[in-house]
Each structure stands twice: as structure tokens, then as C-alpha cells.
Motif scaffolding. Structure first.
Motif, mmCIF file in Angstrom:
data_model
loop_
_atom_site.group_PDB
_atom_site.id
_atom_site.type_symbol
_atom_site.label_atom_id
_atom_site.label_comp_id
_atom_site.label_asym_id
_atom_site.label_seq_id
_atom_site.Cartn_x
_atom_site.Cartn_y
_atom_site.Cartn_z
ATOM 1 N N UNK A 1 0.831 -1.209 0.000
ATOM 2 C CA UNK A 1 0.000 0.000 0.000
ATOM 3 C C UNK A 1 0.867 1.263 0.000
ATOM 4 N N UNK A 2 1.888 1.300 0.826
ATOM 5 C CA UNK A 2 2.728 2.488 0.872
ATOM 6 C C UNK A 2 3.601 2.617 -0.374
ATOM 7 N N UNK A 3 3.999 1.513 -0.968
ATOM 8 C CA UNK A 3 4.724 1.580 -2.227
ATOM 9 C C UNK A 3 3.850 2.234 -3.301
ATOM 10 N N UNK A 4 2.592 1.832 -3.371
ATOM 11 C CA UNK A 4 1.662 2.423 -4.336
ATOM 12 C C UNK A 4 1.434 3.906 -4.027
ATOM 13 N N UNK A 5 1.304 4.228 -2.745
ATOM 14 C CA UNK A 5 1.126 5.620 -2.329
ATOM 15 C C UNK A 5 2.305 6.467 -2.816
ATOM 16 N N UNK A 6 3.522 5.999 -2.570
ATOM 17 C CA UNK A 6 4.700 6.739 -3.004
ATOM 18 C C UNK A 6 4.765 6.839 -4.526
ATOM 19 N N UNK A 7 4.383 5.752 -5.224
ATOM 20 C CA UNK A 7 4.369 5.795 -6.689
ATOM 21 C C UNK A 7 3.401 6.866 -7.199
ATOM 22 N N UNK A 8 2.252 6.994 -6.552
ATOM 23 C CA UNK A 8 1.278 8.027 -6.947
ATOM 24 C C UNK A 8 1.860 9.431 -6.821
ATOM 25 N N UNK A 9 2.770 9.606 -5.883
ATOM 26 C CA UNK A 9 3.349 10.927 -5.623
ATOM 27 C C UNK A 9 4.643 11.170 -6.375
ATOM 28 N N UNK A 10 5.179 10.139 -6.984
ATOM 29 C CA UNK A 10 6.520 10.216 -7.553
ATOM 30 C C UNK A 10 6.500 10.052 -9.072
ATOM 31 N N UNK A 11 5.608 10.744 -9.724
ATOM 32 C CA UNK A 11 5.529 10.684 -11.184
ATOM 33 C C UNK A 11 6.430 11.773 -11.738
ATOM 34 N N UNK A 12 7.432 11.389 -12.527
ATOM 35 C CA UNK A 12 8.351 12.412 -13.018
ATOM 36 C C UNK A 12 8.359 12.569 -14.531
ATOM 37 N N UNK B 1 -0.058 13.622 8.183
ATOM 38 C CA UNK B 1 0.632 13.973 6.946
ATOM 39 C C UNK B 1 0.236 13.094 5.773
ATOM 40 N N UNK B 2 0.119 11.794 6.018
ATOM 41 C CA UNK B 2 -0.282 10.859 4.967
ATOM 42 C C UNK B 2 -1.706 11.148 4.515
ATOM 43 N N UNK B 3 -2.604 11.344 5.475
ATOM 44 C CA UNK B 3 -4.000 11.654 5.144
ATOM 45 C C UNK B 3 -4.117 12.977 4.373
ATOM 46 N N UNK B 4 -3.430 13.980 4.879
ATOM 47 C CA UNK B 4 -3.478 15.298 4.248
ATOM 48 C C UNK B 4 -2.967 15.218 2.809
ATOM 49 N N UNK B 5 -1.863 14.516 2.618
ATOM 50 C CA UNK B 5 -1.300 14.369 1.289
ATOM 51 C C UNK B 5 -2.235 13.588 0.375
ATOM 52 N N UNK B 6 -2.720 12.442 0.845
ATOM 53 C CA UNK B 6 -3.614 11.610 0.044
ATOM 54 C C UNK B 6 -4.897 12.302 -0.337
#
Length: 111
Positions: A27-38, A103-108
Motif C-alpha cells: 500500500x505504501x509503495x503504491x502511495x509513493x508511486x502516486x506521488x513520484x511521477x516524473x 501527513x499521509x491523510x493530508x497528502x492523500x
């Protein structure tokens, strides 16, 4: 550390006993992937829809964040809070810190 490779390794070496740890990592890997699009092509090249750029309010990742990731955090917190035989301090160690949770909730939710 929070990658699919690590999740698979833990799953193979520890079996069903580690299923919740594996779920957390995935789940956290997917979360980070959603935020790490370059770039626009990475999601296609890596066959990872979580690395696709956002193009509309109905994008897959945006729906996933709201419909799966945030509920996962809620469910995890509730399951820890509902456990019996542990005091408040022990339960706090089983969850994200208050600051990380916020922080995770706010970001998501803000994406």
C-alpha cells in the motif's frame, strides 16, 4: 525498503504470518508511486499504472487514494484501537505516529 520486491521477499520467507506487513508495504509503495511521477512515459514503460501522470479528476490513482488507501489507514487504526490486552502506549507503537498519520491523510486527500 517499501517496495514490491521487499514485499514479495517477506511474503516468500514468512508466508501468511507476514500478510499484514506485506499489505502495508504494498500500500505504501503504491502511495509513493502516486506521488513520484516524473515523466509521461514512466507508467507505461514500467507497466505501473500508479506511475501514470494525472490527467483528469477521475484518474485511477486519485480514486485509489480516496477509495482504497485512506480507508486502509482508517481500518488499520481501528483494528489497533479495538485490540484488547494492550495499553494506550503499546497501541501507539502499533500505528503510525499522529504526525505521520495526519501527513499521509493530508497528502492523500489533498492530491
Amino acid at each position: 525498503v517499501l517496495s514490491e520486491t521487499i514485499a514479495k521477499g517477506i511474503e516468500i520467507t514468512n508466508g501468511p504470518e507476514a500478510s499484514e506487513t506485506v499489505k502495508f508495504i504494498v500500500m505504501f509503495n503504491k502511495f509513493f508511486d502516486c506521488l513520484n511521477v516524473d515523466n509521461y512515459c514512466e507508467g507505461v514503460k514500467k507497466r505501473n499504472s500508479f506511475k501514470e501522470p494525472y490527467r483528469s479528476p477521475n484518474d485511477f490513482c486519485l480514486k485509489w487514494l480516496v477509495e482504497e488507501f485512506i480507508p486502509f489507514i482508517d481500518s488499520w487504526e481501528k483494528s489497533v484501537n479495538d485490540r484488547v490486552g494492550f495499553d494506550k502506549e503499546e497501541k501507539a507503537k502499533m500505528k503510525l505516529s499522529k504526525e505521520t498519520n495526519l501527513g499521509v491523510r493530508f497528502t492523500g486527500e489533498s492530491i
